[in-house]
Design a protein around this motif. Structure first.
Motif, PDB file in Angstrom:
ATOM      1  N   ALA A 221       0.833  -1.206   0.000  1.00  0.00           N
ATOM      2  CA  ALA A 221       0.000   0.000   0.000  1.00  0.00           C
ATOM      3  C   ALA A 221       0.872   1.262   0.000  1.00  0.00           C
ATOM      4  N   VAL A 222       1.934   1.248   0.782  1.00  0.00           N
ATOM      5  CA  VAL A 222       2.814   2.425   0.893  1.00  0.00           C
ATOM      6  C   VAL A 222       3.554   2.663  -0.428  1.00  0.00           C
ATOM      7  N   ILE A 223       4.123   1.605  -0.976  1.00  0.00           N
ATOM      8  CA  ILE A 223       4.874   1.750  -2.239  1.00  0.00           C
ATOM      9  C   ILE A 223       3.916   2.113  -3.377  1.00  0.00           C
ATOM     10  N   GLY A 224       2.716   1.526  -3.358  1.00  0.00           N
ATOM     11  CA  GLY A 224       1.707   1.875  -4.376  1.00  0.00           C
ATOM     12  C   GLY A 224       1.319   3.343  -4.285  1.00  0.00           C
ATOM     13  N   HIS A 225       1.153   3.836  -3.072  1.00  0.00           N
ATOM     14  CA  HIS A 225       0.788   5.239  -2.865  1.00  0.00           C
ATOM     15  C   HIS A 225       1.908   6.156  -3.390  1.00  0.00           C
ATOM     16  N   ALA A 226       3.150   5.803  -3.067  1.00  0.00           N
ATOM     17  CA  ALA A 226       4.296   6.604  -3.536  1.00  0.00           C
ATOM     18  C   ALA A 226       4.368   6.587  -5.066  1.00  0.00           C
ATOM     19  N   ALA A 227       4.129   5.436  -5.663  1.00  0.00           N
ATOM     20  CA  ALA A 227       4.200   5.316  -7.129  1.00  0.00           C
ATOM     21  C   ALA A 227       3.146   6.199  -7.795  1.00  0.00           C
ATOM     22  N   ARG A 228       1.960   6.272  -7.208  1.00  0.00           N
ATOM     23  CA  ARG A 228       0.898   7.121  -7.767  1.00  0.00           C
ATOM     24  C   ARG A 228       1.229   8.598  -7.620  1.00  0.00           C
ATOM     25  N   LEU A 229       1.854   8.970  -6.507  1.00  0.00           N
ATOM     26  CA  LEU A 229       2.261  10.372  -6.345  1.00  0.00           C
ATOM     27  C   LEU A 229       3.359  10.743  -7.335  1.00  0.00           C
ATOM     28  N   LEU A 230       4.224   9.777  -7.628  1.00  0.00           N
ATOM     29  CA  LEU A 230       5.346  10.026  -8.536  1.00  0.00           C
ATOM     30  C   LEU A 230       4.851  10.192  -9.968  1.00  0.00           C
ATOM     31  N   ALA A 231       3.919   9.333 -10.367  1.00  0.00           N
ATOM     32  CA  ALA A 231       3.394   9.375 -11.740  1.00  0.00           C
ATOM     33  C   ALA A 231       1.882   9.281 -11.703  1.00  0.00           C
ATOM     34  N   PRO A 232       1.200  10.412 -11.505  1.00  0.00           N
ATOM     35  CA  PRO A 232      -0.251  10.385 -11.343  1.00  0.00           C
ATOM     36  C   PRO A 232      -0.948   9.883 -12.619  1.00  0.00           C
TER      37      PRO A 232
END
Ligand code: CTP
Ligand code: CA
Length: 232
Positions: A221-232
């Motif tokens: 969940a944390v890595i997924g959240h970071a990935a979405r912030l990085l590339a919306p």
């Protein structure tokens, strides 16, 4: 040599994770430490590898081994951890500060083993503040052209002044990072446990639904959240 797994949302991205608990030397044979197991950090590294990232693990003391496939930078103290994180930062797209960084260190490291004294007096240990690595990473990001997502972890309890969420919101604002992974600590200890319930608090005021499950589920969940912030 670290590899990026062929595919996944973080393919070609560089993720730096700090993990484990720092140890602050008192003398050549003693230190002040903490009970961090390092398990959440290892799970984060596995999750980032599974999403295709190149992972650098800045690893303080941990009870478990790092997953194969990441670059491991071993550190002991908070000062060493700070240096390793700041060195990795220019080549980092996502920083997750999962390490339990000691807030204080002994003001002096005695060069020889501390001995009991003949006069019966006991030693007094003076502590000084360690740098806030997360805060320093946020400040180092200023003026940078490429995006860098920065996340922290916080275990909070309620007290007479505020509930855990209020404490966590204040901490997120103080740190200035993009999101904080909040663990509300009750009477059951989180350290060393294999599962967890967390809420992801965003700097934009958002709050995720509770994420409950293994440390790997939390890590995904944390890595997924970071990935979405990085590339919306
Ligand atoms: N952290 C850090 N450097 C420190 C202390 C903490 O980078 N010297 C990071 C931790 O890795 C974590 C986040 O900051 O991601 C929050 O840690 P926490 O101990 O909850 O925050 P503190 O600012 O130390 O606040 P407290 O006084 O509540 O311990
Ligand atoms: Ca702290």
């Amino acid at each position: 040599v670290a590899r990026s797994g062929g595919s996944g949302p973080l393919r070609g991205r560089r993720v730096t994770i700090s993990a484990g608990g720092t140890r602050e030397a008192l003398d050549p044979v003693r230190f002040l430490g903490n009970r961090s197991s390092g398990k959440q950090g290892m799970a984060l590294a596995e999750a980032a590898l599974a999403q295709g990232a190149h992972v650098t693990l800045v690893l303080a003391h941990a009870d478990v081994a790092p997953p194969p496939g990441c670059d491991v930078v071993r550190v002991e103290s908070a000062l060493q951890l700070r240096d390793a994180v700041l060195e990795a930062l220019p080549a980092t797209d996502v920083l997750v500060m999962a390490a339990a960084v000691a807030d204080f260190r002994p003001a002096e490291v005695v060069a020889t083993k501390i001995k009991k004294r003949d006069d019966g007096s006991d030693p007094v240990i003076t502590l000084v503040r360690n740098p806030d690595v997360l805060r320093e990473a946020v400040l180092a990001r200023e003026g940078r052209s490429e995006p860098l997502v920065i996340a922290g972890f916080a275990a909070e309890t309620g007290d007479a002044t505020a509930d855990p969420l209020t404490h966590a919101r204040a901490k997120l604002a103080r740190k200035g990072c993009d999101f904080l992974v909040l663990n509300v600590v009750g009477s059951d200890l989180v350290f060393g446990e294999d599962s967890n319930t967390v809420t992801i608090l965003g700097a934009d005021g958002t709050e995720s639904a509770p994420v409950r499950g293994s440390k790997r589920a939390v890590a995904d969940a944390v890595i997924g959240h970071a990935a979405r912030l990085l590339a919306p």
